[in-house]
Design a protein around this motif. Structure first.
Motif, short mmCIF file in Angstrom:
data_model
loop_
_atom_site.label_atom_id
_atom_site.label_comp_id
_atom_site.label_asym_id
_atom_site.label_seq_id
_atom_site.Cartn_x
_atom_site.Cartn_y
_atom_site.Cartn_z
N ALA A 133 0.83 -1.21 0.00
CA ALA A 133 0.00 0.00 0.00
C ALA A 133 0.86 1.26 0.00
CB ALA A 133 -0.93 -0.02 1.21
N GLN A 134 1.94 1.27 0.79
CA GLN A 134 2.81 2.44 0.81
C GLN A 134 3.48 2.66 -0.54
OE1 GLN A 134 5.53 1.84 4.02
NE2 GLN A 134 3.99 2.23 5.64
N THR A 135 3.88 1.57 -1.19
CA THR A 135 4.51 1.70 -2.51
C THR A 135 3.53 2.26 -3.53
OG1 THR A 135 5.92 -0.19 -1.99
CG2 THR A 135 5.75 0.44 -4.30
N ALA A 136 2.28 1.80 -3.47
CA ALA A 136 1.27 2.28 -4.42
C ALA A 136 0.98 3.75 -4.21
CB ALA A 136 0.00 1.46 -4.27
N PHE A 137 0.83 4.17 -2.94
CA PHE A 137 0.55 5.59 -2.68
C PHE A 137 1.74 6.47 -3.05
CE2 PHE A 137 -2.53 4.00 0.70
CZ PHE A 137 -3.59 4.09 -0.18
N THR A 138 2.95 5.98 -2.83
CA THR A 138 4.13 6.75 -3.21
C THR A 138 4.22 6.92 -4.71
OG1 THR A 138 5.27 5.89 -1.26
CG2 THR A 138 6.63 6.90 -2.98
N THR A 139 3.87 5.88 -5.45
CA THR A 139 3.91 5.95 -6.91
C THR A 139 2.87 6.92 -7.45
OG1 THR A 139 4.62 3.65 -6.93
CG2 THR A 139 3.82 4.56 -9.01
N GLU A 140 1.69 6.97 -6.83
CA GLU A 140 0.65 7.89 -7.28
C GLU A 140 1.01 9.34 -6.99
OE1 GLU A 140 -2.99 6.76 -5.54
OE2 GLU A 140 -3.25 4.95 -6.77
N LEU A 194 13.93 7.47 -15.66
CA LEU A 194 13.73 6.82 -16.95
C LEU A 194 13.51 5.33 -16.76
CD1 LEU A 194 16.52 8.61 -19.05
CD2 LEU A 194 14.05 9.08 -19.03
N GLY A 195 12.58 4.82 -17.51
CA GLY A 195 12.29 3.38 -17.43
C GLY A 195 11.25 3.02 -16.39
N THR A 196 10.73 4.02 -15.62
CA THR A 196 9.71 3.72 -14.61
C THR A 196 8.36 3.64 -15.29
OG1 THR A 196 10.98 4.90 -12.96
CG2 THR A 196 8.65 4.47 -12.47
N PRO A 197 7.63 2.53 -15.15
CA PRO A 197 6.32 2.43 -15.81
C PRO A 197 5.33 3.34 -15.14
CG PRO A 197 6.69 0.52 -14.42
CD PRO A 197 7.98 1.29 -14.42
N ILE A 198 4.45 3.88 -15.95
CA ILE A 198 3.41 4.78 -15.44
C ILE A 198 2.20 3.93 -15.10
CG2 ILE A 198 1.90 6.72 -16.01
CD1 ILE A 198 4.05 7.70 -17.92
N THR A 199 1.78 4.02 -13.85
CA THR A 199 0.63 3.24 -13.38
C THR A 199 -0.64 3.98 -13.72
OG1 THR A 199 1.95 2.40 -11.57
CG2 THR A 199 -0.43 2.11 -11.40
N ALA A 200 -1.55 3.28 -14.35
CA ALA A 200 -2.81 3.92 -14.73
C ALA A 200 -3.65 4.16 -13.50
CB ALA A 200 -3.54 3.04 -15.73
N ALA A 201 -4.46 5.18 -13.58
CA ALA A 201 -5.35 5.50 -12.47
C ALA A 201 -6.40 4.44 -12.33
CB ALA A 201 -6.01 6.87 -12.71
N PRO A 202 -6.88 4.23 -11.14
CA PRO A 202 -7.91 3.20 -10.96
C PRO A 202 -9.14 3.52 -11.77
CG PRO A 202 -7.02 3.92 -8.85
CD PRO A 202 -6.49 4.86 -9.88
N ASN A 203 -9.69 2.50 -12.36
CA ASN A 203 -10.88 2.65 -13.17
C ASN A 203 -12.10 2.78 -12.27
OD1 ASN A 203 -12.74 2.70 -15.18
ND2 ASN A 203 -12.34 0.61 -15.95
N SER A 204 -12.86 3.83 -12.54
CA SER A 204 -14.05 4.04 -11.72
C SER A 204 -15.08 2.96 -11.95
CB SER A 204 -14.66 5.42 -12.03
OG SER A 204 -14.99 5.48 -13.41
N GLN A 205 -15.00 2.28 -13.11
CA GLN A 205 -15.95 1.21 -13.37
C GLN A 205 -15.60 -0.07 -12.63
OE1 GLN A 205 -16.14 0.76 -17.59
NE2 GLN A 205 -17.08 2.79 -17.95
#
Length: 264
Positions: free
Chosen positions: A216-223, A232-243
């Motif tokens: 959870a901490q890693t996810a919040f830090t990434t957002e 460079l080379g860090t993948p961009i995490t898509a925002a959570p889908n509201s659906q």
């Protein structure tokens, strides 16, 4: 007749009739009598308590509690309850005290193993001789009033068996103490095993919770990290889908949490 039937149906004996004398008034009179005549073993209670009312005809001294120290000073200390005699110090009578022939020492501090081993050997020899005497042919001539050999061997076997049983009964307190110690040790071992299982389960739960917390901490830090500051080379995490409301940051969904809870 009804009282007799009730007495027969009662499995416990009725208390003695003088229990009704132990009233608060009589006990107060006894205390007052002891205060006014402390040194007189048989005071005249009507004269000593002349200023009191309802003085009983029977002696108030009979309400005194028994002196336990007097009972313990007696060589055969015992007390009586409802006509039954109870000994203060329970003592198991030895075989000699019961009128039997004792072949081992009565003193418990003396090693009885040599005597018991001799009794066992004599028991085996006597049994062999008894078998031989039973298989022997009957005597042709009358020996007189002497008992037959099998009778002598059987009597001696009875004496030896009584000694073995008496020695075994003397060891029953030691056996009971040993069994109690074994039971207590086993209970302690079981509790330690259960405690170890609980500790291992707690360690597993703490590890799972630490993994979830780290994810959870890693996810919040990434957002929260700005896009221009991403290396460079860090993948961009898509925002959570509201659906898909069940999806959470870091790829951990509610289904994953429920599956993890079922595994525990």
């Amino acid at each position: 007749m009804d009282d007799e039937d009730a007495e027969l149906r009662n499995p416990f004996p009725s208390p003695p009739s003088h229990y009704t004398r132990y009233t608060a008034h009589n006990l107060n009179l006894l205390q007052l009598l002891n205060e006014r005549a402390p040194d007189d073993p048989n005071p005249i209670q009507q004269e000593v308590l002349s200023d009191q009312i309802e003085i009983p005809e029977w002696p108030l001294k009979s309400l005194e509690k028994p002196r336990v120290d007097w009972i313990l000073e007696e060589p055969d200390a015992h007390f009586t309850v409802f006509g039954d005699i109870w000994h203060v110090k329970e003592k198991v009578a030895s075989l000699a005290e019961l009128g039997g022939t004792q072949l081992y020492p009565s003193d418990p501090s003396v090693d009885r193993r040599p005597a018991l081993l001799s009794i066992l050997k004599s028991l085996l020899v006597s049994y062999t001789q008894l078998t031989s005497s039973l298989l022997a042919p009957p005597p042709t001539n009358s020996v007189g009033e002497l008992p037959p050999q099998w009778y002598t061997h059987s009597e001696w076997l009875t004496v030896l068996s009584q000694n073995l049983m008496s020695a075994a009964n003397d060891l029953r307190p030691v056996q009971a103490r040993g069994n109690l110690e074994s039971m207590m040790k086993r209970q302690i071992e079981l509790r330690r095993e259960e405690t170890d299982v609980l500790h291992k389960k707690c360690d597993t739960l703490e590890g799972k919770l630490a993994e979830l917390r780290q994810a959870a901490q890693t996810a919040f830090t990434t957002e929260d990290e700005p896009s221009e500051a991403r290396p460079l080379g860090t993948p961009i995490t898509a925002a959570p889908n509201s659906q898909n409301p069940t999806a959470s940051a870091g790829g951990v969904t509610n289904d994953d949490v429920l599956r993890w809870a079922e595994e525990l």
